[in-house]
Design a protein around this motif. Structure first.
Motif, PDB file in Angstrom:
ATOM      1  N   ARG A   6      65.626  18.282  68.749  1.00  0.00           N
ATOM      2  CA  ARG A   6      64.688  17.534  69.605  1.00  0.00           C
ATOM      3  C   ARG A   6      65.117  17.627  71.068  1.00  0.00           C
ATOM      4  O   ARG A   6      64.283  17.700  71.962  1.00  0.00           O
ATOM      5  CB  ARG A   6      64.627  16.071  69.156  1.00  0.00           C
ATOM      6  N   ILE A   9      64.191  21.180  72.349  1.00  0.00           N
ATOM      7  CA  ILE A   9      62.751  21.339  72.557  1.00  0.00           C
ATOM      8  C   ILE A   9      62.318  20.706  73.872  1.00  0.00           C
ATOM      9  O   ILE A   9      61.541  21.292  74.629  1.00  0.00           O
ATOM     10  CB  ILE A   9      61.976  20.711  71.373  1.00  0.00           C
ATOM     11  N   LEU A  10      62.855  19.538  74.142  1.00  0.00           N
ATOM     12  CA  LEU A  10      62.477  18.853  75.382  1.00  0.00           C
ATOM     13  C   LEU A  10      63.053  19.554  76.611  1.00  0.00           C
ATOM     14  O   LEU A  10      62.365  19.727  77.618  1.00  0.00           O
ATOM     15  CB  LEU A  10      62.934  17.389  75.318  1.00  0.00           C
ATOM     16  N   ARG A  12      63.691  22.560  77.000  1.00  0.00           N
ATOM     17  CA  ARG A  12      62.946  23.800  77.264  1.00  0.00           C
ATOM     18  C   ARG A  12      61.702  23.559  78.102  1.00  0.00           C
ATOM     19  O   ARG A  12      61.147  24.487  78.678  1.00  0.00           O
ATOM     20  CB  ARG A  12      62.544  24.464  75.946  1.00  0.00           C
ATOM     21  N   LYS A  13      61.253  22.316  78.165  1.00  0.00           N
ATOM     22  CA  LYS A  13      60.045  22.005  78.933  1.00  0.00           C
ATOM     23  C   LYS A  13      60.315  21.731  80.405  1.00  0.00           C
ATOM     24  O   LYS A  13      59.391  21.585  81.192  1.00  0.00           O
ATOM     25  CB  LYS A  13      59.344  20.786  78.309  1.00  0.00           C
ATOM     26  N   ILE A  14      61.577  21.644  80.775  1.00  0.00           N
ATOM     27  CA  ILE A  14      61.893  21.427  82.186  1.00  0.00           C
ATOM     28  C   ILE A  14      61.572  22.709  82.950  1.00  0.00           C
ATOM     29  O   ILE A  14      62.122  23.765  82.638  1.00  0.00           O
ATOM     30  CB  ILE A  14      63.388  21.094  82.374  1.00  0.00           C
ATOM     31  N   PRO A  15      60.675  22.637  83.906  1.00  0.00           N
ATOM     32  CA  PRO A  15      60.275  23.866  84.614  1.00  0.00           C
ATOM     33  C   PRO A  15      61.346  24.360  85.574  1.00  0.00           C
ATOM     34  O   PRO A  15      62.192  23.586  86.027  1.00  0.00           O
ATOM     35  CB  PRO A  15      59.031  23.410  85.392  1.00  0.00           C
ATOM     36  N   SER A  20      66.628  17.660  85.326  1.00  0.00           N
ATOM     37  CA  SER A  20      66.547  16.356  84.679  1.00  0.00           C
ATOM     38  C   SER A  20      67.971  15.827  84.537  1.00  0.00           C
ATOM     39  O   SER A  20      68.919  16.487  84.939  1.00  0.00           O
ATOM     40  CB  SER A  20      65.868  16.463  83.312  1.00  0.00           C
ATOM     41  N   TRP A 109      62.530  16.184  87.513  1.00  0.00           N
ATOM     42  CA  TRP A 109      61.360  16.549  86.703  1.00  0.00           C
ATOM     43  C   TRP A 109      60.520  15.306  86.434  1.00  0.00           C
ATOM     44  O   TRP A 109      61.009  14.316  85.924  1.00  0.00           O
ATOM     45  CB  TRP A 109      61.846  17.159  85.392  1.00  0.00           C
ATOM     46  N   ILE A 111      57.814  13.474  84.394  1.00  0.00           N
ATOM     47  CA  ILE A 111      57.221  13.575  83.067  1.00  0.00           C
ATOM     48  C   ILE A 111      55.704  13.436  83.169  1.00  0.00           C
ATOM     49  O   ILE A 111      55.195  12.526  83.793  1.00  0.00           O
ATOM     50  CB  ILE A 111      57.738  12.488  82.125  1.00  0.00           C
ATOM     51  N   LYS A 112      55.015  14.341  82.519  1.00  0.00           N
ATOM     52  CA  LYS A 112      53.550  14.243  82.486  1.00  0.00           C
ATOM     53  C   LYS A 112      53.110  13.947  81.067  1.00  0.00           C
ATOM     54  O   LYS A 112      53.476  14.647  80.133  1.00  0.00           O
ATOM     55  CB  LYS A 112      52.928  15.543  82.976  1.00  0.00           C
TER      56      LYS A 112
END
Length: 113
Positions: A6, A9-10, A12-15, A20, A109, A111-112
DNA sequence: ATGTTGACGCATG
DNA sequence: CCATGCGCCAACA
């Protein structure tokens, strides 16, 4: 699904160009910040041991997670080359001041939902 | 089951 | 600014 999955996965979403913190990731997943650090630490171990999983862990931009003070937390470890994390972030456009600190207000980052 | 280990964070002196 | 102290909890031996 393990807890560390988990986290990966999260993360990996940091652009690229954003960062973060252990605390922020932990809050989003309902985990203690230490567990986030533990999960990312595991990447370094897997990376040096198992070649089978190397492709998986290489997809996790671990360098984008720093501490709540805006500084790098990996420099005291002998696992990881000195200043590697900082160099990777600089390459992504993150700026550090002379104290090795980055501006979280600017780079955090958002969060959206 | 039990003890140990941290890429943490916050409070306090 | 530096130094402790402590709560936290998944994974592992």
């Amino acid at each position: 699904m393990k807890t560390y999955d988990r986290v990966y996965i999260l993360v990996r979403k940091i652009p690229k160009g954003k960062v973060s913190t252990y605390g922020q990731i932990g809050q989003m997943l309902g985990l203690n910040p230490r567990v986030v650090g533990w999960a990312l630490n595991r990447l370094a171990k897997v990376k040096s041991n198992s070649k089978d999983l190397q492709w998986q862990v290489s997809a996790v931009p671990w360098q984008r997670v720093i501490n709540s003070k805006g500084k790098i937390s990996t420099n005291k470890l002998h696992n990881i080359p000195l200043d590697l994390q900082k160099k990777l972030l600089i390459k992504e456009g993150i700026k550090f001041n002379k104290e090795g600190k980055t501006d979280l207000k600017k780079y955090m980052w958002e969060i959206k939902l």
